[in-house]
Motif scaffolding. Sequence first.
Motif, PDB file in Angstrom:
ATOM      1  N   LEU A 144       6.361 -11.109 -27.936  1.00  0.00           N
ATOM      2  CA  LEU A 144       7.526 -11.449 -28.757  1.00  0.00           C
ATOM      3  C   LEU A 144       8.815 -11.067 -28.042  1.00  0.00           C
ATOM      4  O   LEU A 144       9.796 -11.800 -28.039  1.00  0.00           O
ATOM      5  N   GLN A 145       8.778  -9.869 -27.447  1.00  0.00           N
ATOM      6  CA  GLN A 145       9.962  -9.346 -26.748  1.00  0.00           C
ATOM      7  C   GLN A 145      10.357 -10.281 -25.595  1.00  0.00           C
ATOM      8  O   GLN A 145      11.534 -10.629 -25.438  1.00  0.00           O
ATOM      9  N   GLN A 146       9.369 -10.708 -24.851  1.00  0.00           N
ATOM     10  CA  GLN A 146       9.643 -11.544 -23.684  1.00  0.00           C
ATOM     11  C   GLN A 146      10.214 -12.905 -24.108  1.00  0.00           C
ATOM     12  O   GLN A 146      11.207 -13.384 -23.556  1.00  0.00           O
ATOM     13  N   PRO A 155       0.745 -15.163 -38.443  1.00  0.00           N
ATOM     14  CA  PRO A 155       0.507 -15.138 -36.982  1.00  0.00           C
ATOM     15  C   PRO A 155       1.649 -14.510 -36.195  1.00  0.00           C
ATOM     16  O   PRO A 155       1.415 -13.810 -35.188  1.00  0.00           O
ATOM     17  N   ILE A 156       2.891 -14.731 -36.639  1.00  0.00           N
ATOM     18  CA  ILE A 156       4.020 -14.113 -35.915  1.00  0.00           C
ATOM     19  C   ILE A 156       3.916 -12.595 -36.004  1.00  0.00           C
ATOM     20  O   ILE A 156       4.086 -11.878 -35.001  1.00  0.00           O
ATOM     21  N   ASP A 202       7.526  -8.862 -40.548  1.00  0.00           N
ATOM     22  CA  ASP A 202       7.430  -7.421 -40.300  1.00  0.00           C
ATOM     23  C   ASP A 202       8.067  -7.105 -38.943  1.00  0.00           C
ATOM     24  O   ASP A 202       7.474  -6.431 -38.102  1.00  0.00           O
ATOM     25  N   LEU A 203       9.252  -7.639 -38.721  1.00  0.00           N
ATOM     26  CA  LEU A 203       9.913  -7.444 -37.436  1.00  0.00           C
ATOM     27  C   LEU A 203      11.381  -7.117 -37.642  1.00  0.00           C
ATOM     28  O   LEU A 203      11.977  -7.455 -38.673  1.00  0.00           O
ATOM     29  N   ILE A 216      11.456 -18.898 -48.031  1.00  0.00           N
ATOM     30  CA  ILE A 216      10.767 -17.787 -47.405  1.00  0.00           C
ATOM     31  C   ILE A 216       9.690 -18.393 -46.507  1.00  0.00           C
ATOM     32  O   ILE A 216       9.052 -19.373 -46.871  1.00  0.00           O
ATOM     33  N   LEU A 217       9.488 -17.797 -45.351  1.00  0.00           N
ATOM     34  CA  LEU A 217       8.455 -18.320 -44.458  1.00  0.00           C
ATOM     35  C   LEU A 217       7.094 -18.256 -45.144  1.00  0.00           C
ATOM     36  O   LEU A 217       6.724 -17.214 -45.694  1.00  0.00           O
TER      37      LEU A 217
END
Lengths: 174, 325
Positions: free
Chosen positions: A29-31, A20-21, A67-68, A12-13
């Motif tokens: 993030l999208q870009q 931070p992510i 959370d993404l 797990i990360l």
Amino acid sequence: MEKFNLLGAWMILPKAISHPINHMPLPLLQQGTRLVFDQMLRQHPNLFDRLGSHANKSFRFTPTDLDLSFLVVPAQRRITVSRKSAQMAADASTGGPLLTLLALLEGQIDGDAMFFARSLSIAGDMEAVLALRNALDDSGFDLPRDLGQAAGPFAHLVTRMAEAVRRRALVGLV
Amino acid sequence: MELICPAGTPSAFREAVDAGADAVYCGFRDETNARNFPGLNFTREELGTSIAYGKARGVQTYVALNTFMRAGSEALWYGAADDAVRLGADALIVADLALMAYIAQHHPQQRLHVSVQASASNADAINFLVQTFGAKRLVLPRVLTVADIAALAPKVACELEVFAFGGLCVMAEGRCSLSSYATGLSPNMQGVCSPASHVRYREDGAEMVSELGGYTINRFAAEEPAGYPTLCKGRFHIADDDGYAFEDPVSLDVMDHVDALRDAGVTALKIEGRQRGKAYVAEVVSRLRQALAATPEQRPALLDHLRLLSEGQRTTAGAYEKKWR
């Protein structure tokens, strides 16, 4: 180091990375994600051959340690990042730790084994899930190399850094 | 003994070759083979390239044409056989008697192997296939004990191949209609057991529920190892019992019996798993190759962890060491 690490500890990360992510602005993030995604699709056109008509389906990937959520429509070359609270509907979805999902992308691990071990959850259109799994497995994705090729003049540096991260991830040290 | 290894994609094919396969078996992207899954299998061009990759390294390629022909559509199977021969396949693995007859008539020099799906498990049946169609090898159904195989081998005029590791079917190969009962599609005719198009998973509280063709067939607790969504490995309510009526989610592993199988006259060991990823293929082929060269005492350490990659994370020797009546 073994080429594959089927039985390694898919970690797990740690919060030092996931925190931070999770707090990065979505547009950023999208870009970044879109840049890498475009590059990888260009480098692996054979993905579409195995996907066939399933390339038009929408696939949601949800790392359980972030959370993404990532929504991908291969035929439209579209990837959309959202927070989990706002995740979009999809034809098929896959969930698991981020490193497990990335290892699946590279064909480093076997999806069936991860499913048997309950390290991976799948839902929705199973034909689409299976087609994508098989297409990825045959496509030869190599994240350090592919990321490097997306990094222009920093290609060598990015590839070496990504290889170092993968090496650590493969032995469960991240 | 030869090690016969599965490949669902060209990448898996190369991994199998590099990991130590003596032969790799694979199929075309259609219903002529019993792993007709989305995104899996080989185009004609991919097969040609893969055969060349194998030949350059001394590894043979067997092409599975192991479904039963649909009346009126025989040309699909005949064409697949013609193409496999043209591309240089070392053997064709066939279940349908009419397809065997076609190959024997039109490609008499082509080596023919009888698929497990033909369900030939006694000397009369096997020798009929050898004498009538010139079959050189037969893949035995997973219904015989090691002692049965030892008794059978001297009575048949062909090589015998047995499954050694991987998925385990209910003991009615080539005749199982469970998938067809729930979905209208079967491995025998369409090349798909419990087709993905009819499978759904859903969460019910902490449980994962698997459904096939609209039927709930299993529920797995939060940490419980899962199996494939096949009816034979579903849990049923029978009288006062809830449980596995046909068989548990479990995989085959007969490597404990490998010396006995060699002594019994078995020519080749087969690994099931064309639907598995290239990482699985590389790992299992490599480990089994090492195990074949190892002493019986060394084998458990080489093979034990493969259990964790298996369906239900458990393995059994199944009928090979049958203890039931």
